[in-house]
Design an enzyme around this catalytic site. Structure first.
Site, mmCIF file in Angstrom:
data_model
loop_
_atom_site.group_PDB
_atom_site.id
_atom_site.type_symbol
_atom_site.label_atom_id
_atom_site.label_comp_id
_atom_site.label_asym_id
_atom_site.label_seq_id
_atom_site.Cartn_x
_atom_site.Cartn_y
_atom_site.Cartn_z
ATOM 1 N N SER A 1 0.948 -1.336 0.048
ATOM 2 C CA SER A 1 0.061 -0.018 0.075
ATOM 3 C C SER A 1 0.972 1.328 -0.138
ATOM 4 O O SER A 1 2.151 1.225 0.411
ATOM 5 C CB SER A 1 -0.821 -0.136 1.217
ATOM 6 N N TYR B 1 -1.364 -0.641 10.475
ATOM 7 C CA TYR B 1 -1.476 -0.999 9.290
ATOM 8 C C TYR B 1 -0.428 -0.607 8.301
ATOM 9 O O TYR B 1 0.090 -1.150 7.566
ATOM 10 C CB TYR B 1 -3.060 -0.522 8.551
HETATM 11 P P1 NAP Z 1 -10.906 -6.695 1.571
HETATM 12 O O1 NAP Z 1 -12.059 -6.613 0.847
HETATM 13 O O2 NAP Z 1 -11.245 -6.600 2.884
HETATM 14 O O3 NAP Z 1 -10.042 -7.983 1.264
HETATM 15 C C1 NAP Z 1 -9.052 -8.527 2.104
HETATM 16 C C2 NAP Z 1 -9.191 -9.962 2.111
HETATM 17 O O4 NAP Z 1 -8.312 -10.419 3.026
HETATM 18 C C3 NAP Z 1 -10.506 -10.399 2.842
HETATM 19 O O5 NAP Z 1 -11.350 -10.772 1.948
HETATM 20 C C4 NAP Z 1 -10.163 -11.532 3.936
HETATM 21 O O6 NAP Z 1 -10.767 -12.636 3.774
HETATM 22 C C5 NAP Z 1 -8.622 -11.512 3.715
HETATM 23 N N1 NAP Z 1 -8.047 -11.936 4.953
HETATM 24 C C6 NAP Z 1 -8.293 -11.294 6.238
HETATM 25 N N2 NAP Z 1 -7.743 -11.862 7.182
HETATM 26 C C7 NAP Z 1 -7.301 -13.141 6.473
HETATM 27 C C8 NAP Z 1 -6.556 -14.043 7.117
HETATM 28 N N3 NAP Z 1 -6.183 -14.247 8.456
HETATM 29 N N4 NAP Z 1 -6.182 -15.309 6.500
HETATM 30 C C9 NAP Z 1 -6.469 -15.077 4.962
HETATM 31 N N5 NAP Z 1 -7.167 -14.253 4.415
HETATM 32 C C10 NAP Z 1 -7.435 -13.105 5.286
HETATM 33 O O7 NAP Z 1 -9.806 -5.446 1.345
HETATM 34 P P2 NAP Z 1 -9.374 -4.824 -0.137
HETATM 35 O O8 NAP Z 1 -9.681 -3.497 -0.411
HETATM 36 O O9 NAP Z 1 -9.867 -5.912 -1.377
HETATM 37 O O10 NAP Z 1 -7.850 -5.315 -0.132
HETATM 38 C C11 NAP Z 1 -6.882 -6.105 -0.553
HETATM 39 C C12 NAP Z 1 -5.450 -5.938 -0.360
HETATM 40 O O11 NAP Z 1 -5.167 -4.773 -0.753
HETATM 41 C C13 NAP Z 1 -5.370 -5.932 1.282
HETATM 42 O O12 NAP Z 1 -3.892 -6.419 1.460
HETATM 43 C C14 NAP Z 1 -5.160 -4.616 1.406
HETATM 44 O O13 NAP Z 1 -4.563 -3.854 2.589
HETATM 45 C C15 NAP Z 1 -4.670 -3.764 0.059
HETATM 46 N N6 NAP Z 1 -4.765 -2.599 -0.194
HETATM 47 C C16 NAP Z 1 -6.214 -1.937 -0.329
HETATM 48 C C17 NAP Z 1 -6.510 -0.847 -0.705
HETATM 49 C C18 NAP Z 1 -7.900 -0.130 -0.827
HETATM 50 O O14 NAP Z 1 -7.933 1.147 -1.167
HETATM 51 N N7 NAP Z 1 -8.886 -0.893 -0.872
HETATM 52 C C19 NAP Z 1 -5.456 0.139 -0.869
HETATM 53 C C20 NAP Z 1 -4.017 -0.277 -0.695
HETATM 54 C C21 NAP Z 1 -3.738 -1.631 -0.446
HETATM 55 P P3 NAP Z 1 -12.319 -13.346 4.208
HETATM 56 O O15 NAP Z 1 -13.198 -12.092 3.955
HETATM 57 O O16 NAP Z 1 -12.401 -14.663 3.539
HETATM 58 O O17 NAP Z 1 -12.216 -13.333 5.709
#
Ligand code: NAP
Length: 248
Positions: free
Chosen positions: A140, A154
């Site tokens: 990120s 985070y």
């Molecule tokens: P999200 O919808 O919350 O997806 C994150 C996923 O991580 C969830 O589906 C969850 O799985 C999984 N997870 C959490 N704890 C876990 C564990 N212990 N073992 C296995 N899986 C686990 O968020 P997103 O926005 O798509 O983010 C995806 C990635 O991009 C993350 O690493 C986030 O930090 C990064 N990111 C996002 C943004 C943004 O603006 N959205 C920006 C920068 C970086 P379950 O649902 O099955 O529990």
């Protein structure tokens, strides 16, 4: 021979976009999920219906070595092993700094950093044996130059994931390439629901292109990074943030 891709946290906003993009490109897909069983199996069904690829949904908490081990045993049995790993699973628990404690800090590091390490370590033997592997860590901009004390934990985890990326690239060279992607503000459903309008407006103002990113745009970058066109890209961090200005 079709490559097998493991995407952690594949039922989430960005993870599901990556899974759909890579299935469309003809990769076999493993959807790791933690709690979102229903979403993961719906996505598995959608991929099997729409694309001529293998697709498996497997539950595992990536922070637990034994769970990662069991997941990889199943993948090895059914698909032969993982050629490409996308460490996408991640958690964030924004809160006032005074409400933060060591336990939640540790949990975030455990999932976002130790989880990526557990998966990378477990898949690396197969990759080194095959003399081919690609690992993409979803970090990120918060790990680079965007600071919010409400999610300092985070931010620290994403900085650590970037450091881990460089160490893994050195450790697994020359055949396994390890890169990180650093998204800025990506407008997933969850992200947009989680913040009020004023905050979203202020955040958009800090982005040069004046909009959020789309999960599909992150997915395209993953697709490029694991393609042959990116064979000379290793040990780097690529921002995808619309020209976001750092903030604190
Ligand atoms: P999200 O919808 O919350 O997806 C994150 C996923 O991580 C969830 O589906 C969850 O799985 C999984 N997870 C959490 N704890 C876990 C564990 N212990 N073992 C296995 N899986 C686990 O968020 P997103 O926005 O798509 O983010 C995806 C990635 O991009 C993350 O690493 C986030 O930090 C990064 N990111 C996002 C943004 C943004 O603006 N959205 C920006 C920068 C970086 P379950 O649902 O099955 O529990």
């Amino acid at each position: 021979m079709r490559r097998v891709v493991l995407i952690t946290g594949a039922a989430g906003g960005i993870g599901s976009a990556i899974a759909l993009e890579l299935a469309q490109k003809g990769y076999d897909i493993v959807l790791n999920y933690f709690r979102s069983e229903k979403k993961a199996f719906e996505l598995q069904e959608e991929i099997r219906d729409r694309y001529d690829v293998n697709c498996l949904a497997i539950q595992a908490d990536v922070s637990k070595e034994e769970a990662v081990d069991a997941m990889l045993e199943q993948i090895e049995k059914e698909l032969g092993g993982v050629d490409i790993l996308v460490n996408n699973a991640g958690i964030d628990m924004p809160d006032l700094f005074r409400n933060k404690d060591a336990e939640s800090f540790r949990r975030i590091l455990d999932v976002n950093v130790v989880g990526a390490f557990n998966c990378a370590k477990r898949v690396s033997a197969h990759m080194e044996e095959k003399k081919y592997g690609r690992i993409v860590n979803i970090a990120s901009t918060n790990g680079i130059n965007t600071y919010y004390p409400m999610c300092f934990d985070y931010d620290a985890s994403k900085a650590a994931l970037i450091s881990l990326t460089h160490n893994l690239a050195v450790q697994f060279a020359p055949y396994v390439h390890v890169n990180a992607i650093a998204p800025g503000f990506i407008g997933t459903e969850k992200e947009l629901e989680g913040y009020d309008e004023q905050f979203l407006k202020e955040e958009t103002e800090k982005i040069l292109v004046k909009r959020y990113g789309k999960p599909e745009e992150v997915a395209s970058l993953v697709s490029f990074l694991i393609s042959e066109d990116a064979d000379f890209i290793n040990n780097t961090v690529i921002r995808i943030d619309g020209g976001q200005m750092g903030s604190c």
